[in-house]
Design a protein around this motif. Structure first.
Motif, PDB file in Angstrom:
ATOM      1  N   GLN A   1      -0.132   9.171  -1.872  1.00 14.33           N
ATOM      2  CA  GLN A   1      -1.301  10.003  -2.145  1.00 14.33           C
ATOM      3  C   GLN A   1      -1.182  10.837  -3.433  1.00 14.33           C
ATOM      4  O   GLN A   1      -1.148  12.074  -3.407  1.00 14.33           O
TER       5      GLN A   1
ATOM      6  N   TYR B   1      -2.121  -0.878  -7.988  1.00 16.57           N
ATOM      7  CA  TYR B   1      -2.451   0.541  -8.006  1.00 16.57           C
ATOM      8  C   TYR B   1      -2.353   1.024  -9.444  1.00 16.57           C
ATOM      9  O   TYR B   1      -1.362   0.768 -10.125  1.00 16.57           O
TER      10      TYR B   1
ATOM     11  N   ALA C   1      -7.062   1.869  -6.497  1.00 17.69           N
ATOM     12  CA  ALA C   1      -6.360   0.823  -5.740  1.00 17.69           C
ATOM     13  C   ALA C   1      -7.265  -0.399  -5.670  1.00 17.69           C
ATOM     14  O   ALA C   1      -8.452  -0.292  -5.318  1.00 17.69           O
TER      15      ALA C   1
ATOM     16  N   TRP D   1       1.501   3.313  -2.498  1.00 23.27           N
ATOM     17  CA  TRP D   1       0.929   4.443  -3.217  1.00 23.27           C
ATOM     18  C   TRP D   1      -0.155   5.139  -2.421  1.00 23.27           C
ATOM     19  O   TRP D   1      -0.393   6.340  -2.593  1.00 23.27           O
ATOM     20  N   ASP D   2      -0.796   4.432  -1.540  1.00 24.82           N
ATOM     21  CA  ASP D   2      -1.786   5.078  -0.688  1.00 24.82           C
ATOM     22  C   ASP D   2      -1.110   6.061   0.256  1.00 24.82           C
ATOM     23  O   ASP D   2      -1.678   7.088   0.619  1.00 24.82           O
TER      24      ASP D   2
ATOM     25  N   ASN E   1       0.821  -1.228   0.000  1.00 26.04           N
ATOM     26  CA  ASN E   1       0.000   0.000   0.000  1.00 26.04           C
ATOM     27  C   ASN E   1       0.847   1.266   0.000  1.00 26.04           C
ATOM     28  O   ASN E   1       0.502   2.281   0.615  1.00 26.04           O
TER      29      ASN E   1
ATOM     30  N   THR F   1      -6.919   7.779 -10.208  1.00 28.75           N
ATOM     31  CA  THR F   1      -6.181   6.681  -9.590  1.00 28.75           C
ATOM     32  C   THR F   1      -7.167   5.635  -9.085  1.00 28.75           C
ATOM     33  O   THR F   1      -8.339   5.933  -8.846  1.00 28.75           O
TER      34      THR F   1
END
Length: 308
Positions: free
Chosen positions: A48, A79, A74, A44-45, A42, A72
Protein backbone atom coordinates in the motif's frame (compact mmCIF):
# COMPACT_ATOMS: atom_id res chain seq x y z
CA UNK A 1 23.02 -2.73 -10.57
CA UNK A 2 19.72 -0.99 -9.74
CA UNK A 3 18.89 -0.67 -6.04
CA UNK A 4 15.52 0.42 -4.63
CA UNK A 5 14.89 1.89 -1.19
CA UNK A 6 11.26 2.28 -0.14
CA UNK A 7 10.28 3.85 3.19
CA UNK A 8 13.96 3.63 4.17
CA UNK A 9 14.26 -0.12 3.50
CA UNK A 10 16.31 -1.77 0.75
CA UNK A 11 13.74 -3.83 -1.15
CA UNK A 12 15.89 -4.66 -4.19
CA UNK A 13 15.88 -8.41 -3.61
CA UNK A 14 12.10 -8.49 -3.06
CA UNK A 15 11.09 -7.21 -6.48
CA UNK A 16 11.67 -7.72 -10.20
CA UNK A 17 12.09 -4.45 -12.10
CA UNK A 18 10.54 -4.15 -15.54
CA UNK A 19 11.35 -0.49 -16.38
CA UNK A 20 12.99 2.41 -14.55
CA UNK A 21 13.24 5.97 -15.86
CA UNK A 22 14.71 8.99 -14.08
CA UNK A 23 14.23 12.50 -15.51
CA UNK A 24 16.46 15.30 -14.21
CA UNK A 25 15.57 18.93 -15.04
CA UNK A 26 17.67 22.05 -14.63
CA UNK A 27 14.63 24.27 -13.99
CA UNK A 28 10.90 24.69 -14.42
CA UNK A 29 9.79 21.34 -13.00
CA UNK A 30 10.83 18.77 -10.45
CA UNK A 31 12.79 15.62 -11.20
CA UNK A 32 10.60 12.60 -11.77
CA UNK A 33 11.04 8.85 -11.58
CA UNK A 34 8.86 6.10 -12.99
CA UNK A 35 9.49 2.50 -12.05
CA UNK A 36 7.49 -0.55 -13.08
CA UNK A 37 7.70 -3.91 -11.32
CA UNK A 38 6.53 -7.36 -12.19
CA UNK A 39 3.96 -8.01 -9.47
CA UNK A 40 2.19 -11.33 -10.16
CA UNK A 41 1.59 -11.94 -6.42
CA UNK A 42 0.02 -8.51 -5.83
CA UNK A 43 2.73 -7.76 -3.30
CA UNK A 44 2.57 -4.00 -3.80
CA UNK A 45 -1.13 -3.95 -3.12
CA UNK A 46 -0.29 -5.38 0.29
CA UNK A 47 2.45 -2.81 0.86
CA UNK A 48 0.00 0.00 0.00
CA UNK A 49 2.32 2.82 -1.14
CA UNK A 50 0.88 6.22 -0.29
CA UNK A 51 1.37 9.65 -1.81
CA UNK A 52 4.35 11.24 -0.06
CA UNK A 53 6.11 7.98 0.83
CA UNK A 54 9.87 8.23 0.32
CA UNK A 55 11.48 6.16 -2.42
CA UNK A 56 14.89 6.26 -4.11
CA UNK A 57 16.68 4.43 -6.90
CA UNK A 58 20.44 3.95 -7.13
CA UNK A 59 22.29 3.03 -10.30
CA UNK A 60 25.91 2.46 -9.41
CA UNK A 61 27.34 5.79 -8.23
CA UNK A 62 24.29 7.85 -9.25
CA UNK A 63 20.56 7.80 -8.65
CA UNK A 64 17.41 9.72 -8.00
CA UNK A 65 18.13 10.80 -4.45
CA UNK A 66 15.19 11.07 -2.09
CA UNK A 67 11.88 11.25 -3.95
CA UNK A 68 8.22 11.23 -2.97
CA UNK A 69 5.53 8.94 -4.33
CA UNK A 70 3.13 10.94 -6.49
CA UNK A 71 0.91 8.23 -8.01
CA UNK A 72 0.59 4.45 -8.37
CA UNK A 73 -1.11 2.06 -10.79
CA UNK A 74 -1.70 -1.71 -10.82
CA UNK A 75 -2.40 -3.48 -14.11
CA UNK A 76 -2.06 -7.05 -15.44
CA UNK A 77 0.61 -8.28 -13.06
CA UNK A 78 2.56 -4.99 -13.17
CA UNK A 79 2.80 -2.20 -10.61
CA UNK A 80 3.91 1.32 -11.51
CA UNK A 81 5.11 4.04 -9.17
CA UNK A 82 5.63 7.65 -10.27
CA UNK A 83 7.62 9.81 -7.86
CA UNK A 84 8.91 13.38 -7.80
CA UNK A 85 11.77 15.16 -6.07
CA UNK A 86 9.33 17.75 -4.76
CA UNK A 87 7.05 16.86 -1.81
CA UNK A 88 3.23 16.79 -2.16
CA UNK A 89 2.92 19.92 -0.01
CA UNK A 90 4.33 21.89 -2.97
CA UNK A 91 0.93 21.72 -4.69
CA UNK A 92 -0.76 23.95 -2.11
CA UNK A 93 -1.52 27.55 -3.13
CA UNK A 94 -0.61 30.32 -0.68
CA UNK A 95 -0.91 34.08 -0.29
CA UNK A 96 1.68 36.21 1.46
CA UNK A 97 3.14 39.71 1.37
CA UNK A 98 6.95 39.52 1.46
CA UNK A 99 8.62 42.73 2.68
CA UNK A 100 12.26 43.81 3.03
CA UNK A 101 13.56 40.36 2.28
CA UNK A 102 16.51 38.96 0.32
CA UNK A 103 16.25 36.45 -2.51
CA UNK A 104 18.12 33.74 -0.63
CA UNK A 105 15.94 34.30 2.45
CA UNK A 106 12.87 33.59 0.32
CA UNK A 107 14.53 30.43 -0.98
CA UNK A 108 15.47 29.23 2.50
CA UNK A 109 11.98 29.87 3.88
CA UNK A 110 10.26 28.09 1.00
CA UNK A 111 12.66 25.16 1.28
CA UNK A 112 12.03 24.93 5.01
CA UNK A 113 8.26 25.06 4.49
CA UNK A 114 8.52 21.77 2.60
CA UNK A 115 11.16 19.97 4.64
CA UNK A 116 14.00 20.72 2.22
CA UNK A 117 17.47 22.06 2.83
CA UNK A 118 18.84 24.97 0.78
CA UNK A 119 21.97 25.78 -1.25
CA UNK A 120 22.83 28.60 -3.67
CA UNK A 121 25.51 29.13 -6.32
CA UNK A 122 26.62 32.38 -7.95
CA UNK A 123 23.49 34.27 -6.87
CA UNK A 124 23.44 38.07 -6.50
CA UNK A 125 21.47 38.32 -3.27
CA UNK A 126 19.20 41.30 -3.88
CA UNK A 127 16.70 42.68 -1.40
CA UNK A 128 13.05 43.38 -2.24
CA UNK A 129 10.97 46.13 -0.69
CA UNK A 130 7.71 44.33 -1.36
CA UNK A 131 6.55 41.24 -3.30
CA UNK A 132 3.07 39.78 -3.26
CA UNK A 133 2.34 36.06 -3.52
CA UNK A 134 -1.34 35.62 -4.38
CA UNK A 135 -2.79 32.11 -4.28
CA UNK A 136 0.37 30.68 -5.87
CA UNK A 137 2.25 27.59 -4.89
CA UNK A 138 5.55 28.42 -3.21
CA UNK A 139 7.54 27.03 -6.09
CA UNK A 140 5.65 28.74 -8.91
CA UNK A 141 6.02 32.00 -6.97
CA UNK A 142 9.74 31.40 -6.48
CA UNK A 143 10.15 30.46 -10.16
CA UNK A 144 8.59 33.80 -11.14
CA UNK A 145 11.10 35.71 -9.02
CA UNK A 146 14.01 33.63 -10.27
CA UNK A 147 13.15 34.41 -13.90
CA UNK A 148 13.32 38.14 -13.13
CA UNK A 149 16.73 37.65 -11.50
CA UNK A 150 18.30 35.45 -14.19
CA UNK A 151 18.24 32.55 -11.76
CA UNK A 152 16.74 29.08 -11.67
CA UNK A 153 16.41 26.28 -9.16
CA UNK A 154 16.23 22.53 -9.05
CA UNK A 155 15.37 20.08 -6.31
CA UNK A 156 17.50 17.01 -5.75
CA UNK A 157 17.74 14.61 -2.81
CA UNK A 158 15.83 16.83 -0.39
CA UNK A 159 17.66 20.05 -1.30
CA UNK A 160 16.45 23.15 -3.13
CA UNK A 161 19.40 24.40 -5.19
CA UNK A 162 19.20 28.02 -6.35
CA UNK A 163 21.70 29.17 -8.97
CA UNK A 164 22.47 32.04 -11.30
CA UNK A 165 22.06 30.70 -14.83
CA UNK A 166 25.00 32.65 -16.26
CA UNK A 167 27.19 31.31 -13.43
CA UNK A 168 26.52 27.61 -14.06
CA UNK A 169 26.44 28.03 -17.85
CA UNK A 170 29.86 29.68 -17.63
CA UNK A 171 31.59 26.87 -15.74
CA UNK A 172 34.33 25.57 -18.07
CA UNK A 173 33.56 22.01 -19.23
CA UNK A 174 35.98 19.35 -18.01
CA UNK A 175 34.90 16.62 -20.39
CA UNK A 176 34.26 16.27 -24.12
CA UNK A 177 31.49 14.01 -25.41
CA UNK A 178 31.89 12.67 -28.93
CA UNK A 179 28.61 12.21 -30.81
CA UNK A 180 29.28 9.72 -33.57
CA UNK A 181 28.12 10.43 -37.12
CA UNK A 182 25.74 7.47 -37.00
CA UNK A 183 24.44 8.39 -33.53
CA UNK A 184 20.92 9.51 -32.68
CA UNK A 185 21.02 13.29 -32.25
CA UNK A 186 19.27 16.52 -33.21
CA UNK A 187 20.52 20.12 -33.32
CA UNK A 188 18.02 22.97 -33.75
CA UNK A 189 18.90 26.59 -34.61
CA UNK A 190 16.18 29.20 -34.04
CA UNK A 191 18.61 32.14 -33.84
CA UNK A 192 16.54 34.03 -36.43
CA UNK A 193 13.91 34.39 -33.70
CA UNK A 194 16.26 36.06 -31.21
CA UNK A 195 15.15 39.28 -29.55
CA UNK A 196 17.75 42.03 -29.54
CA UNK A 197 16.28 44.07 -26.71
CA UNK A 198 13.71 44.12 -23.94
CA UNK A 199 11.60 46.94 -22.57
CA UNK A 200 9.56 46.64 -19.41
CA UNK A 201 7.40 49.36 -17.88
CA UNK A 202 5.54 49.25 -14.59
CA UNK A 203 4.33 52.37 -12.80
CA UNK A 204 7.06 55.02 -12.55
CA UNK A 205 9.85 52.88 -13.98
CA UNK A 206 10.84 51.75 -17.46
CA UNK A 207 13.64 49.23 -17.85
CA UNK A 208 15.61 48.63 -21.05
CA UNK A 209 18.32 46.22 -22.09
CA UNK A 210 19.98 45.57 -25.44
CA UNK A 211 22.41 42.86 -26.53
CA UNK A 212 24.37 42.55 -29.79
CA UNK A 213 23.16 39.13 -30.92
CA UNK A 214 21.89 39.98 -34.41
CA UNK A 215 18.28 40.11 -33.26
CA UNK A 216 16.23 43.14 -34.30
CA UNK A 217 12.98 42.46 -32.43
CA UNK A 218 12.11 44.01 -29.07
CA UNK A 219 10.56 41.86 -26.36
CA UNK A 220 7.85 43.58 -24.29
CA UNK A 221 6.44 41.38 -21.50
CA UNK A 222 2.68 41.06 -21.27
CA UNK A 223 1.20 43.58 -18.85
CA UNK A 224 -0.78 40.75 -17.23
CA UNK A 225 2.44 39.23 -15.87
CA UNK A 226 2.63 40.21 -12.17
CA UNK A 227 5.82 42.24 -11.80
CA UNK A 228 6.41 44.84 -9.09
CA UNK A 229 9.26 47.31 -9.72
CA UNK A 230 10.59 49.47 -6.89
CA UNK A 231 13.56 51.24 -8.52
CA UNK A 232 15.18 52.06 -11.87
CA UNK A 233 18.01 49.64 -11.15
CA UNK A 234 15.46 46.90 -10.57
CA UNK A 235 13.65 47.76 -13.83
CA UNK A 236 16.86 47.53 -15.89
CA UNK A 237 17.89 44.30 -14.17
CA UNK A 238 14.52 42.71 -14.89
CA UNK A 239 14.69 43.79 -18.55
CA UNK A 240 18.08 42.10 -18.89
CA UNK A 241 16.99 38.87 -17.26
CA UNK A 242 13.65 38.67 -19.11
CA UNK A 243 15.57 39.02 -22.37
CA UNK A 244 17.78 36.13 -21.28
CA UNK A 245 14.72 34.06 -20.44
CA UNK A 246 13.05 34.53 -23.81
CA UNK A 247 16.26 33.95 -25.80
CA UNK A 248 17.96 31.11 -23.96
CA UNK A 249 16.17 28.25 -25.75
CA UNK A 250 16.90 29.28 -29.35
CA UNK A 251 19.89 26.95 -29.88
CA UNK A 252 19.22 23.52 -28.50
CA UNK A 253 19.37 19.80 -29.19
CA UNK A 254 19.65 16.30 -27.82
CA UNK A 255 21.71 13.17 -28.20
CA UNK A 256 21.57 9.61 -26.94
CA UNK A 257 24.35 7.77 -25.15
CA UNK A 258 25.17 5.54 -22.26
CA UNK A 259 24.25 6.63 -18.73
CA UNK A 260 26.96 9.09 -17.65
CA UNK A 261 27.34 9.19 -13.86
CA UNK A 262 29.48 12.33 -14.02
CA UNK A 263 26.67 14.49 -15.44
CA UNK A 264 23.37 15.83 -14.16
CA UNK A 265 20.97 18.53 -15.31
CA UNK A 266 22.66 21.96 -15.11
CA UNK A 267 26.07 20.44 -15.94
CA UNK A 268 28.28 21.69 -18.77
CA UNK A 269 30.28 19.71 -21.32
CA UNK A 270 31.96 20.05 -24.68
CA UNK A 271 30.39 18.14 -27.55
CA UNK A 272 32.02 17.07 -30.81
CA UNK A 273 30.28 15.87 -33.95
CA UNK A 274 32.05 15.50 -37.31
CA UNK A 275 28.83 16.04 -39.28
CA UNK A 276 27.81 19.30 -37.57
CA UNK A 277 31.04 20.96 -36.51
CA UNK A 278 29.39 24.37 -36.02
CA UNK A 279 27.71 22.88 -32.94
CA UNK A 280 30.97 21.67 -31.41
CA UNK A 281 31.93 23.19 -28.11
CA UNK A 282 30.39 24.26 -24.81
CA UNK A 283 26.81 23.20 -23.98
CA UNK A 284 24.57 23.33 -20.91
CA UNK A 285 22.46 20.27 -20.02
CA UNK A 286 18.82 21.20 -19.46
CA UNK A 287 17.24 17.75 -19.05
CA UNK A 288 18.63 14.23 -18.80
CA UNK A 289 16.43 11.16 -19.07
CA UNK A 290 18.22 8.12 -17.69
CA UNK A 291 16.82 4.73 -18.62
CA UNK A 292 18.40 2.68 -15.86
CA UNK A 293 16.88 -0.52 -17.18
CA UNK A 294 18.76 -0.21 -20.49
CA UNK A 295 21.73 1.81 -19.21
CA UNK A 296 20.94 4.51 -21.78
CA UNK A 297 20.31 8.26 -21.61
CA UNK A 298 18.72 10.98 -23.69
CA UNK A 299 20.52 14.26 -23.00
CA UNK A 300 18.92 17.62 -23.84
CA UNK A 301 21.10 20.73 -24.01
CA UNK A 302 21.22 24.35 -25.02
CA UNK A 303 24.04 26.65 -26.09
CA UNK A 304 24.95 29.14 -23.34
CA UNK A 305 24.13 32.81 -23.92
CA UNK A 306 26.78 35.51 -24.17
CA UNK A 307 26.41 39.09 -23.01
CA UNK A 308 23.88 38.48 -20.26
Amino acid sequence: MIQIHFRGVDITDSISINDCYHDMYCEGRSDTMQIRFNDPQNQWDVWQPKVGDEISVSYGSIGTGKMFVDSTAAENGLYTIVAASIPPSAKEGKSKAWQKIFLTQIGKEIAGNHGLSFQSYGVMDVQYAYILQTNETDFSFFQRICTLEGCAFLIYDGTLVLYAQSYLEGIPPVKTITITSDGDYSFVDHSARLYGSCRIERGLYQGNFHVDNGGTRQYVPDMDIPITISSQAEADRYAKNLLRSVNKGMLYGYFYGRVMPEFAAASTANIENDRATSWNGHVFFTHIRNDYGKGRSKVFFRKPLDGY
